[in-house]
Design a protein around this motif. Structure first.
Motif, PDB file in Angstrom:
ATOM      1  N   ALA A  85       0.836  -1.210   0.000  1.00 40.69           N
ATOM      2  CA  ALA A  85       0.000   0.000   0.000  1.00 40.69           C
ATOM      3  C   ALA A  85       0.868   1.256   0.000  1.00 40.69           C
ATOM      4  O   ALA A  85       0.594   2.223  -0.738  1.00 40.69           O
ATOM      5  N   CYS A  86       1.908   1.254   0.816  1.00 48.97           N
ATOM      6  CA  CYS A  86       2.773   2.426   0.879  1.00 48.97           C
ATOM      7  C   CYS A  86       3.562   2.583  -0.424  1.00 48.97           C
ATOM      8  O   CYS A  86       3.779   3.694  -0.903  1.00 48.97           O
ATOM      9  N   HIS A  87       3.970   1.452  -0.998  1.00 47.68           N
ATOM     10  CA  HIS A  87       4.743   1.507  -2.241  1.00 47.68           C
ATOM     11  C   HIS A  87       3.933   2.194  -3.347  1.00 47.68           C
ATOM     12  O   HIS A  87       4.428   3.106  -3.997  1.00 47.68           O
ATOM     13  N   VAL A  88       2.668   1.740  -3.511  1.00 48.91           N
ATOM     14  CA  VAL A  88       1.881   2.318  -4.617  1.00 48.91           C
ATOM     15  C   VAL A  88       1.491   3.763  -4.330  1.00 48.91           C
ATOM     16  O   VAL A  88       1.209   4.521  -5.245  1.00 48.91           O
ATOM     17  N   ARG A  89       1.531   4.144  -3.073  1.00 49.93           N
ATOM     18  CA  ARG A  89       1.179   5.537  -2.749  1.00 49.93           C
ATOM     19  C   ARG A  89       2.410   6.427  -2.549  1.00 49.93           C
ATOM     20  O   ARG A  89       2.317   7.479  -1.936  1.00 49.93           O
ATOM     21  N   CYS A 126      -2.217   0.619   6.756  1.00 48.04           N
ATOM     22  CA  CYS A 126      -2.158   0.896   5.316  1.00 48.04           C
ATOM     23  C   CYS A 126      -3.080   2.047   4.908  1.00 48.04           C
ATOM     24  O   CYS A 126      -2.851   2.710   3.897  1.00 48.04           O
ATOM     25  N   GLY A 127      -4.148   2.297   5.692  1.00 45.54           N
ATOM     26  CA  GLY A 127      -5.055   3.408   5.379  1.00 45.54           C
ATOM     27  C   GLY A 127      -4.359   4.757   5.446  1.00 45.54           C
ATOM     28  O   GLY A 127      -4.858   5.747   4.917  1.00 45.54           O
ATOM     29  N   LEU A 128      -3.217   4.806   6.125  1.00 43.19           N
ATOM     30  CA  LEU A 128      -2.465   6.061   6.253  1.00 43.19           C
ATOM     31  C   LEU A 128      -1.285   6.130   5.289  1.00 43.19           C
ATOM     32  O   LEU A 128      -0.413   6.977   5.413  1.00 43.19           O
ATOM     33  N   ALA A 129      -1.244   5.198   4.325  1.00 39.63           N
ATOM     34  CA  ALA A 129      -0.103   5.124   3.410  1.00 39.63           C
ATOM     35  C   ALA A 129       0.062   6.422   2.598  1.00 39.63           C
ATOM     36  O   ALA A 129      -0.956   7.024   2.233  1.00 39.63           O
TER      37      ALA A 129
END
Ligand code: FES
Length: 155
Positions: A85-89, A126-129
């Motif tokens: 999630a963090c990677h794509v964001r 992940c919601g905070l990514a």
């Protein structure tokens, strides 16, 4: 900055305390790391000698457990999440910005050991990514500029 040479004499009381205890290598390594901030080579040699364990076995133990650091760490630890999630964001952009601004590469420290940059994988938020942790303070939905500004503000 060069790695300072260390005073192995400081290990003496710890090695004495565990002298008669079999299998005490892990607490000895923990105490040594508390003492020096990491496990310097000189300390590893001394621990191996006094604990009657081979140096390769000792390094095997130290590298098996993530809690042990064989290199000095910076005074400020920056952890950037590069889970999916963090990677794509945008996590890779955070990493690049911090590496360029602080003159270090991920997994390492700057020449003055002020900062260490680590990559971690999913912090469960992940919601905070994308997320970064700076000395355990969480920065969610962060941007390269905001993160760089936060870390540059540290003493
Ligand atoms: S992927 Fe970064 S918090 Fe989950």
């Amino acid at each position: 900055m060069e790695k300072a040479s260390i005073d192995v004499g400081l290990l003496e009381p710890i090695l004495l305390e565990y002298r008669d205890q079999k299998g005490a290598v892990i607490p000895i390594l923990q105490r040594a790391q508390d003492l020096y901030g990491y496990l310097p080579e000189e300390a590893m040699i001394e621990i191996a000698k006094k604990s009657r364990i081979s140096i390769s076995q000792l390094y095997g133990i130290a590298t098996f457990y993530a809690q042990f650091n064989l290199e000095p760490r910076g005074r400020h630890i920056i952890s950037i999440c590069d889970g999916t999630a963090c990677h794509v964001r945008g996590a890779p952009k955070l990493v690049t910005a911090v590496e360029e601004k602080l003159n270090l590469v991920a997994g390492g420290s700057d020449p003055d050991y002020k900062y260490t940059l680590e990559i971690v994988y999913c912090l469960g938020s992940c919601g905070l990514a994308p997320i970064a942790l700076v000395n355990d303070q969480v920065y969610g939905n962060t941007t390269p500029d905001t993160l760089v500004e936060k870390v540059m503000d540290l003493d």
